[in-house]
Design a protein around this motif. Structure first.
Motif, PDB file in Angstrom:
ATOM      1  N   ASN A 116      -6.435   3.713   2.423  1.00 28.16           N
ATOM      2  CA  ASN A 116      -5.745   2.477   1.911  1.00 28.16           C
ATOM      3  C   ASN A 116      -6.745   1.391   1.506  1.00 28.16           C
ATOM      4  N   GLU A 165      -9.707   1.879  14.829  1.00 29.09           N
ATOM      5  CA  GLU A 165      -8.579   2.574  14.468  1.00 29.09           C
ATOM      6  C   GLU A 165      -8.342   3.660  15.641  1.00 29.09           C
ATOM      7  N   TYR A 166      -6.743   3.881  15.714  1.00 26.76           N
ATOM      8  CA  TYR A 166      -6.612   4.611  16.812  1.00 26.76           C
ATOM      9  C   TYR A 166      -7.240   6.025  16.833  1.00 26.76           C
ATOM     10  N   GLY A 183      -0.010   4.460  -1.487  1.00 22.26           N
ATOM     11  CA  GLY A 183      -0.588   5.701  -2.139  1.00 22.26           C
ATOM     12  C   GLY A 183      -0.798   6.748  -1.036  1.00 22.26           C
ATOM     13  N   GLY A 184      -0.193   6.593   0.286  1.00 23.74           N
ATOM     14  CA  GLY A 184      -0.299   7.562   0.962  1.00 23.74           C
ATOM     15  C   GLY A 184       0.658   8.968   1.002  1.00 23.74           C
ATOM     16  N   LYS A 241       6.848   7.091  10.792  1.00 18.43           N
ATOM     17  CA  LYS A 241       5.665   8.030  10.491  1.00 18.43           C
ATOM     18  C   LYS A 241       6.029   9.670  10.612  1.00 18.43           C
ATOM     19  N   VAL A 244      -1.808   3.063  16.811  1.00 17.92           N
ATOM     20  CA  VAL A 244      -1.917   2.126  16.053  1.00 17.92           C
ATOM     21  C   VAL A 244      -3.265   1.406  16.435  1.00 17.92           C
ATOM     22  N   GLY A 245      -3.985   1.129  15.384  1.00 17.60           N
ATOM     23  CA  GLY A 245      -5.382   0.507  15.334  1.00 17.60           C
ATOM     24  C   GLY A 245      -5.099  -0.877  16.644  1.00 17.60           C
ATOM     25  N   VAL A 279       3.823   0.757   3.568  1.00 19.86           N
ATOM     26  CA  VAL A 279       5.234   0.974   3.246  1.00 19.86           C
ATOM     27  C   VAL A 279       6.330   1.422   4.225  1.00 19.86           C
ATOM     28  N   GLN A 320      -4.688   3.837  -7.337  1.00 20.83           N
ATOM     29  CA  GLN A 320      -6.095   4.107  -6.638  1.00 20.83           C
ATOM     30  C   GLN A 320      -6.762   5.269  -6.908  1.00 20.83           C
ATOM     31  N   LEU A 355       0.930  -1.244   0.103  1.00 19.87           N
ATOM     32  CA  LEU A 355       0.234  -0.054  -0.045  1.00 19.87           C
ATOM     33  C   LEU A 355       0.763   1.129  -0.117  1.00 19.87           C
ATOM     34  N   ASN A 392      -2.478  -3.201  15.719  1.00 22.42           N
ATOM     35  CA  ASN A 392      -2.337  -3.395  14.277  1.00 22.42           C
ATOM     36  C   ASN A 392      -1.150  -2.948  13.557  1.00 22.42           C
TER      37      ASN A 392
HETATM   38  C1  LIG Z   1      -6.216   2.431   8.124  1.00 15.98           C
HETATM   39  C2  LIG Z   1      -4.912   1.897   8.391  1.00 15.98           C
HETATM   40  O1  LIG Z   1      -4.345   1.064   7.713  1.00 15.98           O
HETATM   41  N1  LIG Z   1      -4.411   2.324   9.669  1.00 15.98           N
HETATM   42  C3  LIG Z   1      -3.226   1.746  10.157  1.00 15.98           C
HETATM   43  C4  LIG Z   1      -2.105   2.382   9.593  1.00 15.98           C
HETATM   44  O2  LIG Z   1      -1.969   3.474  10.242  1.00 15.98           O
HETATM   45  P1  LIG Z   1      -1.685   5.062   9.770  1.00 15.98           P
HETATM   46  O3  LIG Z   1      -2.402   6.038  10.083  1.00 15.98           O
HETATM   47  O4  LIG Z   1      -0.034   5.056  10.285  1.00 15.98           O
HETATM   48  O5  LIG Z   1      -1.614   4.783   8.187  1.00 15.98           O
HETATM   49  P2  LIG Z   1      -0.811   5.577   7.095  1.00 15.98           P
HETATM   50  O6  LIG Z   1      -1.527   6.699   6.694  1.00 15.98           O
HETATM   51  O7  LIG Z   1       0.598   5.669   7.294  1.00 15.98           O
HETATM   52  O8  LIG Z   1      -1.003   4.355   5.901  1.00 15.98           O
HETATM   53  C5  LIG Z   1      -0.862   3.121   6.071  1.00 15.98           C
HETATM   54  C6  LIG Z   1      -0.556   2.792   4.743  1.00 15.98           C
HETATM   55  O9  LIG Z   1      -1.708   2.865   3.757  1.00 15.98           O
HETATM   56  C7  LIG Z   1      -0.856   3.724   2.576  1.00 15.98           C
HETATM   57  N2  LIG Z   1      -2.135   4.460   1.878  1.00 15.98           N
HETATM   58  C8  LIG Z   1      -2.805   5.448   3.057  1.00 15.98           C
HETATM   59  C9  LIG Z   1      -3.850   6.282   2.179  1.00 15.98           C
HETATM   60  C10 LIG Z   1      -4.407   5.909   1.049  1.00 15.98           C
HETATM   61  O10 LIG Z   1      -5.049   6.692   0.473  1.00 15.98           O
HETATM   62  N3  LIG Z   1      -3.469   5.044   0.191  1.00 15.98           N
HETATM   63  C11 LIG Z   1      -2.549   4.266   0.774  1.00 15.98           C
HETATM   64  O11 LIG Z   1      -1.904   3.398   0.142  1.00 15.98           O
HETATM   65  C12 LIG Z   1       0.127   4.586   3.083  1.00 15.98           C
HETATM   66  O12 LIG Z   1       1.115   4.750   1.866  1.00 15.98           O
HETATM   67  C13 LIG Z   1       0.877   3.211   4.083  1.00 15.98           C
HETATM   68  O13 LIG Z   1       1.477   2.389   3.524  1.00 15.98           O
HETATM   69  O14 LIG Z   1      -0.780   1.835  10.238  1.00 15.98           O
HETATM   70  C14 LIG Z   1      -0.679   1.741  11.623  1.00 15.98           C
HETATM   71  C15 LIG Z   1       0.544   0.954  11.668  1.00 15.98           C
HETATM   72  O15 LIG Z   1       1.731   1.558  11.478  1.00 15.98           O
HETATM   73  C16 LIG Z   1      -1.837   0.879  11.875  1.00 15.98           C
HETATM   74  O16 LIG Z   1      -1.721   0.440  13.335  1.00 15.98           O
HETATM   75  C17 LIG Z   1      -3.189   1.366  11.483  1.00 15.98           C
HETATM   76  O17 LIG Z   1      -4.119   0.775  11.850  1.00 15.98           O
END
Ligand SMILES: CC(=O)N[C@H]1[C@@H](OP(=O)(O)OP(=O)(O)OC[C@H]2O[C@@H](n3ccc(=O)[nH]c3=O)[C@H](O)[C@@H]2O)O[C@H](CO)[C@@H](O)[C@@H]1O
Length: 572
Positions: A294, A374-375, A113-114, A478, A360-361, A323, A267, A111, A398
């Motif tokens: 995501n 989710e947190y 796309g963030g 992060k 973290v979730g 990622v 996405q 994933l 999570n």
């Molecule tokens: C929704 C989700 O999964 N939340 C988890 C995420 O939180 P957290 O809030 O840290 O999630 P991020 O925003 O870092 O996204 C997680 C991942 O999703 C990807 N991404 C995000 C948004 C988007 O539109 N597209 C996309 O691909 C990001 O690039 C990343 O690889 O990681 C934490 C651990 O590190 C977990 O405890 C959280 O429960």
């Protein structure tokens, strides 16, 4: 292209005609770009999206008041552990995982796309390097772990196997854009929004001269997909990350992975919406858009026919991961094997939460059904609750590492995706004021709607969680170094401490500049500086294996950079 009058009528139906308010004053090129972007939005879906966002935002903030009463920790029978219990069982899981990898039934899906806003970089997070001696980026570490796990599986089973990440476009002819038969709610985007000149059925050249990128929803840029016996990596990107990620991989020769097995797909994006339900103009000629979270994975799998590609390749099991975890074990055979042997359709890796407010979730049950809360959606009171033993009651953190069977993903994309409820994020969205001047808001002014990847858990028939050791498997990147936690320094330390532990356990000895032995502490925590700098290439060891023959009884003056060349010299 639709005329401005047509578009105006459509936007009126969606109550969004303000999006054209600066149109008349735009030069031909930006005007065409705006009209193309607006044409891509389905009026009814746009209306619903804006209404839903405003309604969600109008609800009282925070978790539902009865959530605490509906929550329970996961029952122990749903949870496996990588460290507790019988080593023989762990070996069985690992063996099963390697077997599935050797049969080319396992793919990894990143994933990516963030936007990396908290880290404060303008490029994809995977391109970040945290300052390791080798200067490897997150993407490189991940690619090398895939190569190593393929090698280990191949050695065990005498096969040449691949764990498939999609990129090559040239060999495919144009394809027809299919309708989206499974969407109950109308898809917001009619096609992916691009400049008007963009072709709809041909892959378009990369904007910066790199790889071609998908030009429109449904045009699938995947090359030579039918390679038999080669497992894959799939990388979900967004409009923000696809171009630079594709370019970066190409510049680095795909880190020696076969480009045919690295599949990038994009996405969808959704408009950001003001609190009164109006899509926001980021510039006079552009609607503010954001990736759909995501959990946008599931529409993207359908848009780009990724599951069909997996089926052609024989992939049955998918490891989905985020990622930014420097310690991530891609296609982890132990996790895969555990999930497969338990007959799971859906799984999540968890670590013990480090502290109640950790972002973290929490993997738990809501009304008896497994779920991640989710947190951002759990109250501090609930997060702090203690179990009888003194630990946190909700301690299964999570780490965004999920296991899915392809069949389960198929059910999600065909039937369940429309049922996933978007989550509301209130953000500062750059916009224009009533005169069209750019504004960087100091206070949140907009709503972004996101789906979460784990929102499918409640639909699983057999969900399992797998607990792993934080110091071995979780150190997320992060924040920037100005934050105390989860920053480049903590990530770097976690990796180097792990490698130092592995080396010491394998029997290496480290000497200081005077030839005196450095402190030996094989259980070194990831949170402190290791006594000796030691970095082990993932191409040499995936999870600490295979080091004894290289290191036992040997003395090293740090830094020890154990790459393939050094390993060759050390090998008896
Ligand atoms: C929704 C989700 O999964 N939340 C988890 C995420 O939180 P957290 O809030 O840290 O999630 P991020 O925003 O870092 O996204 C997680 C991942 O999703 C990807 N991404 C995000 C948004 C988007 O539109 N597209 C996309 O691909 C990001 O690039 C990343 O690889 O990681 C934490 C651990 O590190 C977990 O405890 C959280 O429960």
């Amino acid at each position: 292209m639709a005329s401005e009058a047509d578009l105006r009528a459509r936007l009126q139906r969606a109550s969004q005609e303000h999006l054209l308010r600066f149109c008349a004053e735009l030069a031909p090129e930006p005007r065409a770009a705006l009209l193309a972007q607006l044409e891509a939005l389905e009026p009814e879906a746009l209306r619903q999206h804006c209404q839903r966002a405003a309604a969600a935002c109008a609800r009282p903030p925070g978790p539902p008041s009865d959530l605490a009463a509906r929550l329970q920790p996961l029952p122990p029978e749903r949870v496996g552990s990588a460290t507790e219990g019988d080593p023989q069982t762990r070996r069985l899981w690992e063996e099963e995982g390697f077997h599935q990898i050797a049969l080319n039934r396992v793919a990894v899906l990143l994933l990516a796309g963030g936007q990396g806003t908290r880290l404060g970089v303008t490029y994809p997070k995977g391109m970040y390097q945290v300052g390791l001696p080798s200067q490897k980026t997150l993407y490189q570490l991940q690619a090398e772990r895939i190569r190593r796990v393929e090698q280990l599986a191949g050695e065990r089973y005498g096969t040449r196997c691949t764990v498939p990440w999609c990129a090559r476009l040239h060999s495919l002819g144009p394809r027809v854009i299919p309708p989206t038969p499974t969407c109950v709610a109308p898809a917001l985007l009619r096609t992916r929004t691009r400049t008007p000149a963009q072709p709809q059925t041909e892959p378009s050249p990369h904007p910066e001269g790199g790889l071609p990128v998908p030009s429109a929803r449904g045009t699938r840029p995947f090359a030579r997909l039918a390679q038999p016996c080669l497992p894959c990596r799939y990388i979900m990107t967004s409009e923000f990350t696809l171009g630079p990620t594709a370019k970066f991989f190409k510049e680095h020769d795909f880190f020696h992975l076969d480009p045919n097995n690295v599949i990038m797909f994009e996405q969808r994006m959704l408009p950001a919406v003001s609190f009164d339900g109006r899509a926001i103009l980021e510039r006079k000629d552009k609607v503010a858009m954001a990736p759909d979270g995501n959990g946008g994975l599931y529409s993207a799998l359908e848009d780009h026919q990724i599951l069909e590609d997996m089926e052609r390749r024989g992939v049955e099991f998918v490891h989905v991961y985020c990622v930014d975890n420097i310690l991530v074990r891609l296609a982890d055979p132990v996790f895969i094997g555990f999930c497969v042997l338990r007959g799971a359709d859906c799984g999540a890796k968890v670590v013990e939460k480090a502290y109640p407010e950790e972002p973290v979730g929490v993997v738990c049950q809501v009304d008896g059904v497994p779920q991640v809360v989710e947190y951002s959606e759990i109250s501090p009171e609930v997060a702090q609750l203690r179990a009888p033993g003194g630990g946190l009651l909700y301690n299964a953190g999570n780490i965004c590492n999920h296991f899915f069977t392809r069949d389960f993903l198929r059910t999600v994309t065909r039937e369940l995706e429309p049922l996933l409820q978007p989550h509301v994020a209130v953000k500062k969205v750059p916009c224009v004021d009533e005169h069209g001047h750019p504004v960087k808001p100091l206070q949140p002014n907009g709503i972004k709607m996101e789906k979460f990847v784990f929102d499918v858990l409640p639909f699983a028939k057999n969900f399992v969680a797998f607990q792993v050791l934080r110091e071995e498997e979780f150190s997320p990147l992060k924040n920037a170094d100005s934050a105390d936690r989860d920053n480049p320094s903590t990530s770097r330390r976690a990796l180097l401490a792990q490698h130092c532990r592995w080396a010491l356990r394998a029997g290496a000895r480290f000497l200081d500049a005077h030839g005196t032995r450095l402190l030996e502490q094989p259980s070194l925590p990831g949170s402190t500086e290791p006594p000796a700098i030691c970095e082990i290439s993932p191409l040499v060891s995936y999870a600490g294996e295979g080091l004894e023959e290289l290191l036992r009884g040997r003395e090293f003056r740090p830094p020890l950079i154990l790459d393939e060349a050094t390993a060759k010299e050390l090998r008896p």
